[in-house]
Design a protein around this motif. Sequence first.
Motif, short mmCIF file in Angstrom:
data_model
loop_
_atom_site.label_atom_id
_atom_site.label_comp_id
_atom_site.label_asym_id
_atom_site.label_seq_id
_atom_site.Cartn_x
_atom_site.Cartn_y
_atom_site.Cartn_z
N TRP A 14 42.49 47.54 18.36
CA TRP A 14 43.03 47.92 17.05
C TRP A 14 43.36 49.41 16.97
CZ3 TRP A 14 44.92 44.34 14.09
CH2 TRP A 14 44.43 43.04 14.19
N LEU A 40 46.69 49.84 18.65
CA LEU A 40 47.73 49.26 17.80
C LEU A 40 48.05 50.17 16.62
CD1 LEU A 40 49.56 46.81 17.31
CD2 LEU A 40 47.70 45.82 15.97
N GLY A 41 47.02 50.73 16.01
CA GLY A 41 47.22 51.67 14.92
C GLY A 41 47.93 52.93 15.37
N GLN A 42 47.61 53.40 16.56
CA GLN A 42 48.27 54.60 17.09
C GLN A 42 49.75 54.34 17.35
OE1 GLN A 42 46.71 55.89 20.86
NE2 GLN A 42 47.29 58.01 20.48
N VAL A 43 50.08 53.21 17.91
CA VAL A 43 51.48 52.86 18.15
C VAL A 43 52.22 52.73 16.83
CG1 VAL A 43 53.01 51.02 18.98
CG2 VAL A 43 51.11 51.79 20.39
N PHE A 44 51.59 52.11 15.84
CA PHE A 44 52.21 51.96 14.53
C PHE A 44 52.47 53.33 13.89
CE2 PHE A 44 51.72 51.76 9.89
CZ PHE A 44 52.80 50.95 9.58
N GLY A 45 51.49 54.22 13.94
CA GLY A 45 51.64 55.54 13.34
C GLY A 45 52.73 56.36 14.00
N SER A 59 55.26 55.24 15.76
CA SER A 59 56.55 54.60 15.49
C SER A 59 57.04 54.93 14.09
CB SER A 59 56.44 53.09 15.65
OG SER A 59 56.09 52.75 16.96
N LEU A 60 56.13 54.94 13.13
CA LEU A 60 56.51 55.25 11.75
C LEU A 60 57.00 56.69 11.62
CD1 LEU A 60 56.57 54.21 8.81
CD2 LEU A 60 54.27 55.15 8.58
N THR A 73 60.39 57.12 13.42
CA THR A 73 61.49 56.49 12.69
C THR A 73 61.89 57.31 11.48
OG1 THR A 73 60.77 54.30 13.41
CG2 THR A 73 62.21 54.40 11.50
#
Length: 70
Positions: free
Chosen positions: A5, A8-13, A15-16, A19
């Motif tokens: 997790w 996954l949170g690091q990739v999400f952050g 990417s956000l 972007t």
Amino acid sequence: MDIDWAALGQVFGISLVATVGLVGVFTLGIVGGSARRTDGGTPALARAGAYTCYAVCAAAVAFGIYLIAA
């Protein structure tokens, strides 16, 4: 199946942030490219800044394609 997790949170952050940053730079390019002399700025300088913003966006897209292909 075990989900990491934190990763996954690091990739999400990341990417956000990437972007939002890239869309912001592209928006600055649009604003700079549509500058007119009536707004008190120098249109040539604004247009050069717009081209720089577009070049940054193109470089980011090319780097993303490179990362996917590598």
